[in-house]
Write an enzyme that holds these catalytic residues in place. Structure first.
Site, PDB file in Angstrom:
ATOM      1  N   TYR A   1       0.844  -1.203   0.000  1.00  0.00           N
ATOM      2  CA  TYR A   1       0.000   0.000   0.000  1.00  0.00           C
ATOM      3  C   TYR A   1       0.878   1.252   0.000  1.00  0.00           C
ATOM      4  O   TYR A   1       0.660   2.178  -0.781  1.00  0.00           O
ATOM      5  CB  TYR A   1      -0.911  -0.009   1.223  1.00  0.00           C
ATOM      6  CG  TYR A   1      -1.936   1.099   1.233  1.00  0.00           C
ATOM      7  CD1 TYR A   1      -3.070   1.029   0.435  1.00  0.00           C
ATOM      8  CD2 TYR A   1      -1.776   2.220   2.045  1.00  0.00           C
ATOM      9  CE1 TYR A   1      -4.016   2.045   0.444  1.00  0.00           C
ATOM     10  CE2 TYR A   1      -2.708   3.240   2.068  1.00  0.00           C
ATOM     11  CZ  TYR A   1      -3.836   3.146   1.259  1.00  0.00           C
ATOM     12  OH  TYR A   1      -4.760   4.157   1.270  1.00  0.00           O
TER      13      TYR A   1
ATOM     14  N   LYS B   1       1.144   4.095  -3.024  1.00  0.00           N
ATOM     15  CA  LYS B   1       0.644   5.454  -2.799  1.00  0.00           C
ATOM     16  C   LYS B   1       1.737   6.520  -2.903  1.00  0.00           C
ATOM     17  O   LYS B   1       1.476   7.615  -3.406  1.00  0.00           O
ATOM     18  CB  LYS B   1      -0.077   5.529  -1.449  1.00  0.00           C
ATOM     19  CG  LYS B   1      -1.407   4.743  -1.422  1.00  0.00           C
ATOM     20  CD  LYS B   1      -2.400   5.263  -2.472  1.00  0.00           C
ATOM     21  CE  LYS B   1      -3.789   4.647  -2.320  1.00  0.00           C
ATOM     22  NZ  LYS B   1      -4.758   5.163  -3.316  1.00  0.00           N
TER      23      LYS B   1
END
Lengths: 229, 229
Positions: free
Chosen positions: A136, A140
């Site tokens: 993640y 991002k």
């Protein structure tokens, strides 16, 4: 003539809300996602965010220029380097978050109007280290890099266009509620608050943050604030 | 007993130099790459940096703990959102740079000694927007995020270990010379300067930067400096 918005991930919780909001306001809406959006004026179903599909989308929409292009696609999964599913979690996040941002960036280069707005969904939590969610985090920070890169003069976006990242702390979506049912939802951001802000930026260029901005979105006791990083 | 170093990408220009340097200094060296390294005490040839191969490597090295693990793998290619080969350039950089960093992070969780050092190769140029090389930029900011994430107490690395990123401006390698033959090589960093610094950090823990540091490497008139970002 109505204004045009393209919503990548237009059938997800955030994307569908954006499509609803802009449709209600009289904009012409195009949704792109793995499944159809019946509210949108046009819905294009894709099987992935890779080159072949993105070229097909760009070709299909070739006659259209968009005032706003929003990447609302993505998801979350955890995983540290010692997690059983570490490699799978990384690949999943690259597929869900980074691939959609890469695809949206491509479409923006082809389809954004001069003076238009392109918005990517980053993450507030990726502004700091992310040892428990490596995939993640990398997906991002990569998205944030795309936002800042497209804001440069030689990025390939049309003149006077704007690239912005929205960085939610946590959105109030069905999947997040299912994953964390005991949370205080008063501190989660309603997707309608995001859609409303995107509509403001899209409709009135004087309200827009500076080109390349990352904007944190946080909700406390049902009050949502948008803060420049 | 000799100390152990694992060099991921140990057959490339930087990796092979690191293997040479540490072997000369009496360390036991393991090289992992797509092709064999005949200087290393042990050379493991892999076909990719995915889960199956990394699990095989970890299993094969299971009895060994490493004082230093270095990811020297990677490469460069450009590509803006309007480049003909945009999607391919992104995938190439994810495969070459991010996948190797993800694999090295996994191996570090399995094989690093307490108090050990893991080093990833980032990029000075990814500290700013990268519109002309989207894939390179996202792969390197992702690598920086891995460095910072592994420096956290709960990252999965053993106690007192250190995670550092080296961010070269440009390395003096055969492929870089081939790509930019008219450059002033006095301003390019010799890979031996990098190997020497890594040896210093590996041999004497008092010389190490703080955990999670990103260290820019720049050479001017044959003088190389290492500067904390």
């Amino acid at each position: 003539m109505s204004k045009n918005i393209l919503v990548f991930g237009g059938s997800g919780a955030l994307g569908a809300e954006i499509v609803n909001f802009f449709t209600t306001k009289g904009w012409s809406t195009v949704a792109i996602d793995f499944r159809a959006n019946t509210v949108a004026n046009k819905s294009i179903v894709i099987t992935n965010s890779g080159e072949t599909e993105m070229v097909r989308v760009a070709t299909e929409l070739n006659a259209t220029k968009f005032d706003s292009i929003i990447c609302a696609a993505g998801g979350w999964t955890g995983g540290s380097i010692t997690s059983e599913d570490y490699f799978k979690s990384v690949q999943k996040m690259l597929d869900m978050n980074l691939s959609s941002a890469i695809g949206t960036a491509y479409l923006s280069g082809k389809l954004l109007s001069p003076g238009g707005l392109v918005v990517f969904t980053g993450a507030n939590s990726a502004l700091v280290p992310t040892p428990g969610m490596i995939g993640y985090g990398v997906s991002k920070v990569a998205t944030h890099q795309i936002v800042k890169s497209l804001a440069q003069a030689d990025s390939g976006l049309p003149a006077n266009s704007l690239s912005i990242g929205i960085l939610p702390v946590i959105l109030d979506t069905p999947s997040n509620r299912a994953g964390m049912p005991d949370s205080n939802f008063d501190n989660w951001t309603p997707v309608s608050d995001v859609a409303s802000k995107l509509f403001e930026w899209s409709s009135d260029s004087t309200t827009r943050p500076a080109n390349g901005s990352l904007v944190t979105i946080e909700t406390k006791n049902k009050a949502t604030t948008f803060t420049l990083v």
